[in-house]
Design a protein around this motif. Sequence first.
Motif, short mmCIF file in Angstrom:
data_model
loop_
_atom_site.label_atom_id
_atom_site.label_comp_id
_atom_site.label_asym_id
_atom_site.label_seq_id
_atom_site.Cartn_x
_atom_site.Cartn_y
_atom_site.Cartn_z
N LEU A 127 0.81 -1.22 0.00
CA LEU A 127 0.00 0.00 0.00
C LEU A 127 0.84 1.27 0.00
O LEU A 127 0.34 2.32 -0.39
CB LEU A 127 -0.91 0.02 1.23
N THR A 141 -7.09 -1.44 2.07
CA THR A 141 -7.20 -2.79 2.61
C THR A 141 -8.50 -3.44 2.14
O THR A 141 -8.50 -4.61 1.71
CB THR A 141 -7.15 -2.76 4.15
N SER A 144 -8.28 -4.43 -1.48
CA SER A 144 -7.46 -5.64 -1.64
C SER A 144 -8.26 -6.89 -1.29
O SER A 144 -8.10 -7.94 -1.93
CB SER A 144 -6.21 -5.54 -0.77
N VAL A 152 -2.20 -7.72 2.67
CA VAL A 152 -1.83 -6.32 2.45
C VAL A 152 -0.51 -6.08 3.18
O VAL A 152 -0.27 -6.65 4.25
CB VAL A 152 -2.91 -5.33 2.94
#
Length: 219
Positions: A127, A141, A144, A152
């Motif tokens: 990230l 998050t 994902s 993550v």
Amino acid sequence: MKISRYLDVAVLKPQMCQQEITDAIMEAVREEVYSVCVRPCDIELAVELCRGTNTKVSCVLDFPHGDSTAEGKRALAELYAEKGAAEIDMVMNYGYARSGKWAEAEEGIRGVVEAAAAYGVEVKVILETCELTEQEIKEATKASIRAGAAYVKTSTGFAKQGTSAGAVRTMLDAAGGKIKVKASGGIRDYETAKSYVELGAERLGVGYGSIRTICDGEN
């Protein structure tokens, strides 16, 4: 807790020669770390060196900026999986995240996940949390999770800051048990590594130069 089994050892410096890559991977193998995370050009070498050991091979994708197209990310994922990477650590387009372009950021993740899944390869989404607000970390998050990623991950280790306990807590809260969390960047000793495991991180990204310090600290 055997700390080495939490470690993904990064062997990613662009100036490293092949002998330096080999030496770093072999030290990681001796310590029985979970994986070595290598440059795409070193996947085949790493696969050969790790064959028959307890250490897997992961590689980075669209590293370190994450600004390729969704089509480019997907194509690279298939190529790297074909070469033998067991895991892929991809960089999310965090410029999209900062722009609120979540559909586009998620599309880039999903393409990698789908291409990798055909080879049984898990995907971690980096990230670059130091570039994001707390709310953006939460949204990244969740994106994902929707895209089907396995993890993550906080950081590339190439930005202005690495991981932080606050970022990991935010990711764990947003994950809700639906995705695993990897802390990465700036973890250089056993006590720091242990603290992130105790916090809830299931994998730790560390530089190859810190392997011995971290592992020896457990003894």
